[in-house]
Write a protein that holds these residues in place. Structure first.
Motif, PDB file in Angstrom:
ATOM      1  N   PRO A 153       1.694   5.908 -17.766  1.00 48.93           N
ATOM      2  CA  PRO A 153       0.957   5.058 -18.701  1.00 48.93           C
ATOM      3  C   PRO A 153       0.551   5.907 -19.904  1.00 48.93           C
ATOM      4  O   PRO A 153       0.239   7.094 -19.749  1.00 48.93           O
ATOM      5  CB  PRO A 153      -0.274   4.611 -17.916  1.00 48.93           C
ATOM      6  CG  PRO A 153      -0.205   5.257 -16.583  1.00 48.93           C
ATOM      7  CD  PRO A 153       1.064   6.007 -16.447  1.00 48.93           C
ATOM      8  N   GLY A 154       0.613   5.318 -21.096  1.00 47.74           N
ATOM      9  CA  GLY A 154       0.268   6.094 -22.293  1.00 47.74           C
ATOM     10  C   GLY A 154       1.419   6.939 -22.800  1.00 47.74           C
ATOM     11  O   GLY A 154       1.227   7.793 -23.656  1.00 47.74           O
ATOM     12  N   SER A 155       2.637   6.702 -22.301  1.00 48.38           N
ATOM     13  CA  SER A 155       3.775   7.501 -22.776  1.00 48.38           C
ATOM     14  C   SER A 155       4.788   6.613 -23.494  1.00 48.38           C
ATOM     15  O   SER A 155       4.711   5.384 -23.444  1.00 48.38           O
ATOM     16  CB  SER A 155       4.459   8.202 -21.595  1.00 48.38           C
ATOM     17  OG  SER A 155       5.196   7.271 -20.816  1.00 48.38           O
ATOM     18  N   THR A 156       5.753   7.289 -24.133  1.00 52.47           N
ATOM     19  CA  THR A 156       6.821   6.619 -24.869  1.00 52.47           C
ATOM     20  C   THR A 156       8.123   7.337 -24.528  1.00 52.47           C
ATOM     21  O   THR A 156       8.104   8.538 -24.256  1.00 52.47           O
ATOM     22  CB  THR A 156       6.507   6.697 -26.383  1.00 52.47           C
ATOM     23  OG1 THR A 156       5.357   5.885 -26.642  1.00 52.47           O
ATOM     24  CG2 THR A 156       7.651   6.218 -27.271  1.00 52.47           C
ATOM     25  N   TRP A 157       9.241   6.606 -24.510  1.00 55.49           N
ATOM     26  CA  TRP A 157      10.536   7.238 -24.282  1.00 55.49           C
ATOM     27  C   TRP A 157      11.613   6.475 -25.013  1.00 55.49           C
ATOM     28  O   TRP A 157      11.423   5.309 -25.365  1.00 55.49           O
ATOM     29  CB  TRP A 157      10.852   7.378 -22.789  1.00 55.49           C
ATOM     30  CG  TRP A 157      10.972   6.104 -21.998  1.00 55.49           C
ATOM     31  CD1 TRP A 157      12.121   5.509 -21.582  1.00 55.49           C
ATOM     32  CD2 TRP A 157       9.893   5.281 -21.499  1.00 55.49           C
ATOM     33  NE1 TRP A 157      11.824   4.370 -20.866  1.00 55.49           N
ATOM     34  CE2 TRP A 157      10.472   4.217 -20.793  1.00 55.49           C
ATOM     35  CE3 TRP A 157       8.493   5.351 -21.596  1.00 55.49           C
ATOM     36  CZ2 TRP A 157       9.719   3.205 -20.190  1.00 55.49           C
ATOM     37  CZ3 TRP A 157       7.737   4.353 -20.998  1.00 55.49           C
ATOM     38  CH2 TRP A 157       8.346   3.299 -20.303  1.00 55.49           C
ATOM     39  N   MET A 158      12.715   7.157 -25.311  1.00 60.67           N
ATOM     40  CA  MET A 158      13.826   6.476 -25.993  1.00 60.67           C
ATOM     41  C   MET A 158      15.146   6.932 -25.387  1.00 60.67           C
ATOM     42  O   MET A 158      15.246   8.041 -24.851  1.00 60.67           O
ATOM     43  CB  MET A 158      13.782   6.734 -27.491  1.00 60.67           C
ATOM     44  CG  MET A 158      13.885   8.170 -27.896  1.00 60.67           C
ATOM     45  SD  MET A 158      13.736   8.354 -29.700  1.00 60.67           S
ATOM     46  CE  MET A 158      11.976   8.547 -29.887  1.00 60.67           C
ATOM     47  N   VAL A 159      16.138   6.055 -25.486  1.00 58.23           N
ATOM     48  CA  VAL A 159      17.424   6.323 -24.827  1.00 58.23           C
ATOM     49  C   VAL A 159      18.496   5.387 -25.390  1.00 58.23           C
ATOM     50  O   VAL A 159      18.188   4.265 -25.795  1.00 58.23           O
ATOM     51  CB  VAL A 159      17.262   6.148 -23.283  1.00 58.23           C
ATOM     52  CG1 VAL A 159      16.710   4.769 -22.925  1.00 58.23           C
ATOM     53  CG2 VAL A 159      18.558   6.397 -22.531  1.00 58.23           C
ATOM     54  N   PHE A 160      19.730   5.864 -25.449  1.00 54.86           N
ATOM     55  CA  PHE A 160      20.853   4.979 -25.758  1.00 54.86           C
ATOM     56  C   PHE A 160      21.160   4.204 -24.476  1.00 54.86           C
ATOM     57  O   PHE A 160      21.819   4.719 -23.568  1.00 54.86           O
ATOM     58  CB  PHE A 160      22.078   5.789 -26.183  1.00 54.86           C
ATOM     59  CG  PHE A 160      22.071   6.234 -27.625  1.00 54.86           C
ATOM     60  CD1 PHE A 160      22.145   5.291 -28.655  1.00 54.86           C
ATOM     61  CD2 PHE A 160      22.010   7.581 -27.957  1.00 54.86           C
ATOM     62  CE1 PHE A 160      22.169   5.695 -29.997  1.00 54.86           C
ATOM     63  CE2 PHE A 160      22.026   7.991 -29.285  1.00 54.86           C
ATOM     64  CZ  PHE A 160      22.102   7.044 -30.313  1.00 54.86           C
ATOM     65  N   THR A 161      20.686   2.968 -24.395  1.00 54.54           N
ATOM     66  CA  THR A 161      20.805   2.213 -23.129  1.00 54.54           C
ATOM     67  C   THR A 161      22.209   1.629 -22.921  1.00 54.54           C
ATOM     68  O   THR A 161      22.491   1.071 -21.868  1.00 54.54           O
ATOM     69  CB  THR A 161      19.783   1.061 -23.074  1.00 54.54           C
ATOM     70  OG1 THR A 161      19.940   0.263 -24.247  1.00 54.54           O
ATOM     71  CG2 THR A 161      18.371   1.567 -22.960  1.00 54.54           C
ATOM     72  N   ASP A 162      23.077   1.750 -23.954  1.00 49.62           N
ATOM     73  CA  ASP A 162      24.468   1.325 -23.754  1.00 49.62           C
ATOM     74  C   ASP A 162      25.263   2.446 -23.079  1.00 49.62           C
ATOM     75  O   ASP A 162      26.397   2.258 -22.677  1.00 49.62           O
ATOM     76  CB  ASP A 162      25.112   0.962 -25.108  1.00 49.62           C
ATOM     77  CG  ASP A 162      24.980   2.068 -26.135  1.00 49.62           C
ATOM     78  OD1 ASP A 162      24.346   3.113 -25.840  1.00 49.62           O
ATOM     79  OD2 ASP A 162      25.503   1.918 -27.258  1.00 49.62           O
ATOM     80  N   GLN A 163      24.669   3.620 -22.986  1.00 49.59           N
ATOM     81  CA  GLN A 163      25.375   4.810 -22.496  1.00 49.59           C
ATOM     82  C   GLN A 163      24.817   5.295 -21.157  1.00 49.59           C
ATOM     83  O   GLN A 163      25.560   5.760 -20.307  1.00 49.59           O
ATOM     84  CB  GLN A 163      25.209   5.909 -23.560  1.00 49.59           C
ATOM     85  CG  GLN A 163      25.711   7.284 -23.192  1.00 49.59           C
ATOM     86  CD  GLN A 163      25.547   8.262 -24.354  1.00 49.59           C
ATOM     87  OE1 GLN A 163      24.923   7.936 -25.368  1.00 49.59           O
ATOM     88  NE2 GLN A 163      26.084   9.452 -24.212  1.00 49.59           N
TER      89      GLN A 163
END
Ligand code: SIN
Ligand code: FE
Length: 293
Positions: A240-250
């Motif tokens: 909780p209180g975090s952020t993340w990013m990712v190429f979700t097509d990959q």
């Protein structure tokens, strides 16, 4: 599988090494995790942290930052609550865009902003209407109604749980391994079917061969019980209180548990990547021998 950055602000310039590392991490199929980057909800927005605002038939409320249109609201929502909910989601969309612009400046001129989503419902125990719609099964993202025509899908998520719930994911094997596993079974579409789907308004745009392959891959992964259980995978969680990013097509992913997340989708042309040869488009073209867009 997960690379952590210590960023604490949505708009402070990150160091050069983080910027370079971020591009490499994402394009090589890692999740970029920002454990200290919280999306701050305002006190008056805390009422939205209730599943009452989402529709039991759809797992998220979706917002179009270009038109301010909100979709998927639960029956519990009152008219006067639309504007503050839209304002919160618009603020998330702007924050996400700003963060990407400063963290990934090489993408900035090419990045297209897609929809924002708010996911106030608990994932664990939810009954999906079909296996293909079940995001607790490992998959790469592909959208049945919205062809991407070869563009990458980059998504940023924030866990806004007010009661300490982690968001729990499984992350699967590298894209090339997934593609090798399934690609021999994927057949090209029947001639004329892309036009037909467009005419029938099943799709918003004419599906490219790439969309056909990605959607078929998405579906085959989800319906294959042995693949779900036995393919290489790792459990990860986002606090909780975090952020993340990712190429979700990959990156194969499955969301297993958690509640209260915001998500912003971006599209990026393959030509804007530092290493286009690592993209699903180029990998599938290499493996099939087809030109897919
Ligand atoms: C998904 O993209 O499959 C779901 C991710 C999530 O809601 O955490
Ligand atoms: Fe997904």
């Amino acid at each position: 599988m997960v690379i952590t950055l210590a960023l604490r602000s949505w708009d402070a310039q990150p160091p050069q090494v983080d910027r370079e590392g971020a591009v490499t991490a994402l394009e090589t199929g890692h999740v970029l995790y920002l454990p200290h980057l919280a999306f701050a909800m305002r006190d008056e927005e805390r009422i939205f942290l209730s599943a009452r605002y989402s529709n039991p038939g759809s797992k998220n409320i979706s917002f179009n930052p270009m038109t301010d249109e909100l979709r998927g609201l639960g029956r519990g929502t009152r008219k006067e609550e639309y504007a503050p909910l839209a304002a919160m989601m618009a603020r998330y969309a702007r924050g996400a865009r700003r963060l990407l612009d400063i963290l990934l400046p090489r993408y900035q001129p090419f990045l297209e902003t897609g929809r924002t989503s708010f996911r106030p419902a608990e994932i664990a125990g939810r009954i999906a209407s079909s296996c293909r719609k079940d995001d607790t099964r490992l998959h790469v993202d592909a959208f049945p109604a919205s062809p991407v025509l070869g563009k990458r899908i980059l998504r940023i998520f924030s866990n806004v749980s007010p009661d300490g719930k982690k968001r729990e994911w499984r992350i699967g094997e590298p894209f090339e391994a997934v593609a090798r596993h399934f690609v021999g079974r994927i057949r090209p579409p029947l001639p004329g079917s892309a036009t037909l789907l467009r005419l029938l308004r099943v799709t918003r745009d004419r599906r490219a061969l790439y969309d056909h392959f990605m959607l078929d891959l998405h579906n085959r992964m989800k319906v294959d019980g042995a693949y779900q259980d036995d393919s290489p995978q790792t459990n990860v969680h986002f606090a909780p209180g975090s952020t993340w990013m990712v190429f979700t097509d990959q990156v194969p992913h499955a969301a297993m548990a958690g509640q209260h997340a915001l998500e912003q989708t971006f599209y990026l042309p393959v030509s804007a990547l530092a290493t286009p040869e690592q993209s699903p488009l180029r990998i599938l073209e290499r493996l099939t021998g087809y030109r897919l867009v």
